[in-house]
Design a protein around this motif. Structure first.
Motif, PDB file in Angstrom:
ATOM      1  N   THR A   2      25.071  38.892  46.673  1.00 23.54           N
ATOM      2  CA  THR A   2      25.443  38.050  45.497  1.00 23.54           C
ATOM      3  C   THR A   2      27.079  38.125  45.584  1.00 23.54           C
ATOM      4  N   LYS A   3      27.737  39.013  46.304  1.00 28.31           N
ATOM      5  CA  LYS A   3      29.017  39.192  46.398  1.00 28.31           C
ATOM      6  C   LYS A   3      29.569  37.898  47.262  1.00 28.31           C
ATOM      7  N   ALA A   6      29.383  35.085  45.355  1.00 33.60           N
ATOM      8  CA  ALA A   6      30.489  34.807  44.503  1.00 33.60           C
ATOM      9  C   ALA A   6      31.626  34.370  45.029  1.00 33.60           C
ATOM     10  N   ARG A  10      33.595  30.909  43.975  1.00 35.41           N
ATOM     11  CA  ARG A  10      35.011  30.907  43.687  1.00 35.41           C
ATOM     12  C   ARG A  10      35.773  29.916  44.272  1.00 35.41           C
ATOM     13  N   GLN A  14      37.213  26.459  42.530  1.00 31.66           N
ATOM     14  CA  GLN A  14      38.373  26.533  42.013  1.00 31.66           C
ATOM     15  C   GLN A  14      39.410  25.423  42.715  1.00 31.66           C
ATOM     16  N   GLU A 247      46.203  33.297  50.518  1.00 30.51           N
ATOM     17  CA  GLU A 247      46.619  33.589  49.286  1.00 30.51           C
ATOM     18  C   GLU A 247      46.356  34.999  48.887  1.00 30.51           C
ATOM     19  N   THR A 251      49.245  37.445  46.901  1.00 34.53           N
ATOM     20  CA  THR A 251      49.309  37.629  45.571  1.00 34.53           C
ATOM     21  C   THR A 251      48.664  39.156  45.470  1.00 34.53           C
ATOM     22  N   ARG A 252      48.371  39.720  46.442  1.00 33.98           N
ATOM     23  CA  ARG A 252      48.061  41.136  46.648  1.00 33.98           C
ATOM     24  C   ARG A 252      46.825  41.249  46.025  1.00 33.98           C
ATOM     25  N   ILE A 253      45.860  40.550  46.073  1.00 37.78           N
ATOM     26  CA  ILE A 253      44.402  40.485  45.572  1.00 37.78           C
ATOM     27  C   ILE A 253      43.520  41.353  46.673  1.00 37.78           C
ATOM     28  N   LEU A 256      41.936  44.536  46.095  1.00 36.27           N
ATOM     29  CA  LEU A 256      40.809  44.677  45.071  1.00 36.27           C
ATOM     30  C   LEU A 256      39.554  44.099  45.858  1.00 36.27           C
TER      31      LEU A 256
ATOM     32  N   GLY B  87      47.522  42.235  41.542  1.00 38.94           N
ATOM     33  CA  GLY B  87      47.487  40.822  41.996  1.00 38.94           C
ATOM     34  C   GLY B  87      46.495  40.273  41.027  1.00 38.94           C
ATOM     35  N   LEU B  88      46.509  38.908  40.682  1.00 36.09           N
ATOM     36  CA  LEU B  88      45.356  38.286  40.279  1.00 36.09           C
ATOM     37  C   LEU B  88      45.508  36.812  40.831  1.00 36.09           C
ATOM     38  N   TYR B  89      44.517  35.825  40.753  1.00 37.47           N
ATOM     39  CA  TYR B  89      44.559  34.649  40.794  1.00 37.47           C
ATOM     40  C   TYR B  89      45.125  33.907  39.944  1.00 37.47           C
ATOM     41  N   ARG B  90      46.389  33.524  40.361  1.00 38.25           N
ATOM     42  CA  ARG B  90      47.352  33.100  39.177  1.00 38.25           C
ATOM     43  C   ARG B  90      46.707  31.846  38.392  1.00 38.25           C
ATOM     44  N   MET B  92      43.422  30.876  38.010  1.00 41.14           N
ATOM     45  CA  MET B  92      42.201  31.049  37.591  1.00 41.14           C
ATOM     46  C   MET B  92      42.373  31.441  36.015  1.00 41.14           C
ATOM     47  N   ARG B  93      41.107  30.975  35.225  1.00 41.22           N
ATOM     48  CA  ARG B  93      41.228  31.366  33.816  1.00 41.22           C
ATOM     49  C   ARG B  93      40.701  32.725  34.012  1.00 41.22           C
ATOM     50  N   GLU B  96      36.764  33.541  33.811  1.00 41.34           N
ATOM     51  CA  GLU B  96      36.419  33.196  35.092  1.00 41.34           C
ATOM     52  C   GLU B  96      36.663  34.440  36.123  1.00 41.34           C
ATOM     53  N   PHE B 100      34.651  36.828  38.091  1.00 43.61           N
ATOM     54  CA  PHE B 100      34.387  36.820  39.572  1.00 43.61           C
ATOM     55  C   PHE B 100      34.549  38.489  39.956  1.00 43.61           C
ATOM     56  N   PHE B 101      35.336  39.069  39.394  1.00 42.71           N
ATOM     57  CA  PHE B 101      35.290  40.512  39.909  1.00 42.71           C
ATOM     58  C   PHE B 101      34.378  41.497  39.575  1.00 42.71           C
ATOM     59  N   ALA B 103      31.354  39.958  39.362  1.00 40.16           N
ATOM     60  CA  ALA B 103      30.259  39.836  40.402  1.00 40.16           C
ATOM     61  C   ALA B 103      30.390  40.715  41.647  1.00 40.16           C
ATOM     62  N   ILE B 148      39.465  44.705  34.799  1.00 40.65           N
ATOM     63  CA  ILE B 148      38.783  44.633  36.126  1.00 40.65           C
ATOM     64  C   ILE B 148      38.472  45.968  36.391  1.00 40.65           C
TER      65      ILE B 148
END
Lengths: 451, 304
Positions: A2-3, A6, A10, A14, A247, A251-253, A256, B87-90, B92-93, B96, B100-101, B103, B148
């Motif tokens: 599922t991950k 996902a 996304r 997007q 990306e 954005t340092r995501i 996570l 950091g977040l997806y800038r 994205m709403r 959503e 996503f996170f 999920a 999150i």
């Protein structure tokens, strides 16, 4: 799982929903047209009126033939003669249409005038003509000397001698005129002349394992067009893959993400997500293209034009599909790899240059391969995963190699894709922790081992 | 709770980056249902330690055990993590993004929708679900990241510098939320260099300095063992009293406050009596427990 889904979802949602995607989908074909049709159209412009040519015919018997030759249509006399003299009458209507059509586009645009000597010396005439050229009354004058039938040399004077197209046209037409005159001097009748000038029509038949197939030699063009599609697709979407991978770093995501899932499914998910975006866009374009060309073909056919589509066997489509997918993924993964090493998109742009180089190389390889598709060089080139998508297709289309070779190249190719994603995922994960500077190659190597 | 199995155990964990040793021979235990403070100055190795716990970086040596099993990807869904690098997806709403996170942490669609509504309401972000992240203020973005970390109802919550960049109102809101989570029985690891905050929230602490542990244990016990007989004073007159070296070891003028460290054997009551006897007017007389900051400075000096 599922991950993984996902991540795909996304990336896809997007991107497809973004304004950029919609604009690019609409503007893409417009840009392609702008880059292909417009330059061709501009190049075909003839600024100003027809080229005005004055002819000084010292031999006294060539002017008429030269003038006719200059004023005839763009098709060379050879072709025209062949068409009118040899083709069965039922297709003549078509051929005449074609000549007319071609003539409309390729009209040489000359006006020809004869300069009479009327007792003046050649020096005087040339002085007059030079003056006329300077004043812009004529563009060019040609002096045909008396002994041209023996020497085969004539002279051209003009202000703009850089116009190689006009120069070539004049040379060809004059040659033609002189040849015909020589034959006429030998009392060769016109009919025989036509007969002698007939071109050979080479009918090509390919001997394959299945038997004999008629082949117009379009295979090579298919490879070429196909290679071009891979090339353009890669350039377009490779950047997108690169951006998608960078990306999360920018954005340092990433931190996570990596704390929630393994890097391999993450990388694979991103790649597939972007690929689906690419596929969506290509599908939209393809449908539009097919619709337009069906309409166009229908229109031309209703006008009586004779259109032959390249003949491609069904199995070929399977290969085209497979190697397209392979080619796309091999190169997209390379972009992902670059993306995993760098920390900004700009850096990635510089580093991805070698990828384009690999593509261009495989393009160039198709020429020697098309000449000898079963040479050992062709074999190795089609096994090397970065060349295989284009070179193996070239081999299949020219002289289909044994099936096991096709399978082997596909296997090597897809194994390479998986391997590259695996490496990219590792670099991505470890590289994410070291920020600030670009990694050196030994560092990257260490990351791959330690991740 | 005291004797239950630790949520997290680190055993002689070392992590190096090239020549730099980020974490050296670190051992610690985090017990369930408590707030564990990982404290120390910038560059002490806090974030690297956390990254090893969330399985982003692997230790070079040593062992990490989480929920009673060796660290693996399978327990990751039971951890909530707020990284220091936000950091977040800038584009994205908000909704959503949270879905996503969620999920990625294995939460079902229905559950995540329900909890997203609850959390946004709880943190005062109720009308932001359809807004894009880039249109939100920094504080709001940080609260989204906080959600999150918590949305999948994790057993262990790891917060790396959760208060940096927040205004006082939001700091208070975060603190309350952290204590609410603790009340639900969650284990919380709080990494921060702001010792005053750690002091107020943590049950246990581990102090790191230059990749090494300098001190760990229950906060209350640590403070008791470091009690130094210090007194904060505000008074007028009676200057001679503080000069008595039998009574006072050290005097520190700190704005209006005078901080006095009593000499060995002296007691605060005696000091107070002497000051009153001297005819001074006392505005303030307070026994001072050593702050984490003081203890940290002490320990670092001691080890140097």
């Amino acid at each position: 799982m599922t991950k993984f889904l996902a991540v795909i979802k996304r990336e896809y949602v997007q991107r497809v929903r973004s304004r950029m995607f919609i604009i690019a989908t609409i503007l893409g074909p417009a840009i392609v047209i702008a880059f292909t049709v417009v330059p061709a159209y501009v190049a075909s412009f003839r600024a100003g009126g027809p080229t005005r040519i004055a002819v000084v015919d010292e031999s006294g018997k060539l002017y008429q033939r030269f003038r006719d030759s200059l004023l005839s249509s763009a098709l060379t006399d050879d072709e025209r003669r062949r068409d009118s003299a040899t083709l069965p009458s039922q297709v003549n209507a078509n051929q005449e249409d074609r000549i007319k059509m071609a003539g409309r586009f390729g009209n040489p645009g000359f006006t020809v005038s004869r300069v009479d000597r009327v007792g003046k010396s050649l020096v005087d005439i040339k002085r007059d003509l030079n003056e006329q050229v300077r004043r812009g009354e004529i563009d060019i004058y040609v002096v045909i000397p008396e002994n041209i039938m023996e020497t085969g040399a004539a002279e051209l004077y003009g202000r703009n001698t850089g116009d190689i197209f006009t120069r070539d046209a004049i040379e060809n037409r004059l040659t033609r005129a002189i040849r015909d005159q020589r034959l006429a001097d030998q009392n060769v009748p016109q009919q025989v002349m036509d007969h002698l000038s007939r071109r050979v029509n080479l009918k090509t038949t390919r001997v394959s394992n299945i038997g004999e197939e008629e082949d117009s030699g379009s295979g090579f063009y298919v490879v070429f067009a196909f290679g071009l599609i891979i090339y353009v697709t890669t350039l377009l979407y490779g950047q997108m893959v690169l951006g998608a991978v960078v990306e999360e770093k920018e954005t340092r995501i990433a931190e996570l993400l990596f704390s929630s899932m393994r890097s391999f499914p993450l990388m694979l998910g991103k790649l597939i997500g972007v690929s689906l975006v690419a596929l969506t866009q290509l599908a939209i374009w393809a449908v539009a293209f097919v619709a337009v060309s069906l309409f166009g073909i229908g229109f031309l056919a209703s006008q009586g034009a004779n259109i032959t589509l390249p003949h491609i066997p069904a199995m070929m489509f399977v290969y085209l599909g497979l190697y397209f997918v392979l080619g796309y993924f091999i190169y997209a993964t390379m972009y992902a790899l670059v993306g995993s090493v760098v920390s900004t998109v700009q850096e990635g742009g510089q580093l991805s240059l070698p990828i384009a180089l690999l593509l261009v190389t495989s393009f160039c390889l198709t020429f020697p391969i098309a000449r000898s598709p079963n040479s050992s060089m062709a074999f190795w080139a089609s096994m090397f995963p970065f060349f295989a998508p284009i070179t193996m297709l070239a081999r299949i289309l020219t002289e289909t190699p044994p099936f096991w070779q096709i399978l082997l190249s596909l296997a090597i190719g897809f194994a390479t894709v998986v391997g590259l994603i695996w490496i990219a995922a590792r670099i991505y994960r470890v590289g994410m922790l070291m920020t600030g500077k670009r990694a050196t190659i030994p560092e990257v190597w260490r990351w791959i081992r330690q991740a | 709770m005291e004797h239950s199995h630790p949520t997290l155990i680190l055993n002689n964990v070392t992590k190096r980056f090239g020549d730099l040793t980020a974490v050296e021979d670190l051992s610690l235990e985090v017990r369930p249902g408590r707030v564990f403070g990982l404290i120390g100055p910038n560059g002490a190795g806090k974030t690297t330690t956390i990254r090893m716990i969330v399985n982003i970086a692997a230790p070079d040596s040593g062992r990490i055990e989480l929920f009673g099993t060796p660290l693996s990807m399978n327990v990751q869904d039971r951890i909530g993590y707020l990284p220091e690098e936000r950091g977040l997806y800038r584009k994205m709403r908000v909704g959503e993004q949270l879905r996503f996170f969620a999920a990625l942490k294995g939460l079902s669609w229905d559950d995540s929708n329900r909890r997203i509504g609850q959390w946004l309401g709880h943190l005062g972000l109720a009308n932001t679900e359809t807004r894009r992240v880039k249109d939100l203020s920094k504080g709001m973005q940080q609260k989204i990241q906080f959600i999150i970390a918590l949305i999948h109802d994790p057993d262990l919550v790891i917060l790396d510098e959760p208060f940096s960049g927040l205004d006082p109102v939001n700091v208070q809101l975060m603190k309350e939320t952290i204590l609410e989570e603790k009340a639900k029985g969650k284990t919380i690891i709080l990494s921060t260099h702001q010792m005053e905050i750690a002091e107020k929230l943590c049950d246990d602490v581990c102090m790191l300095n230059r990749a090494r542990k300098v001190l760990d244990g229950r906060l209350r016990e640590i403070r008791r063992s470091f009690a130094r007989n210090a007194v904060a004073l505000q008074f007028e007159g009676g200057d001679g009293v503080l000069q008595d070296t039998n009574l006072v070891a050290n005097v520190n003028q700190n704005g209006d406050d005078t901080e006095v460290l009593l000499a060995a054997g002296a007691n605060p009551q005696l000091l107070l009596r002497r000051i009153v006897d001297s005819g001074a007017v006392v505005h303030k007389f307070q026994l001072v427990e050593p702050s984490l900051h003081d203890i940290f400075i002490d320990k670092v000096r001691e080890n140097a």
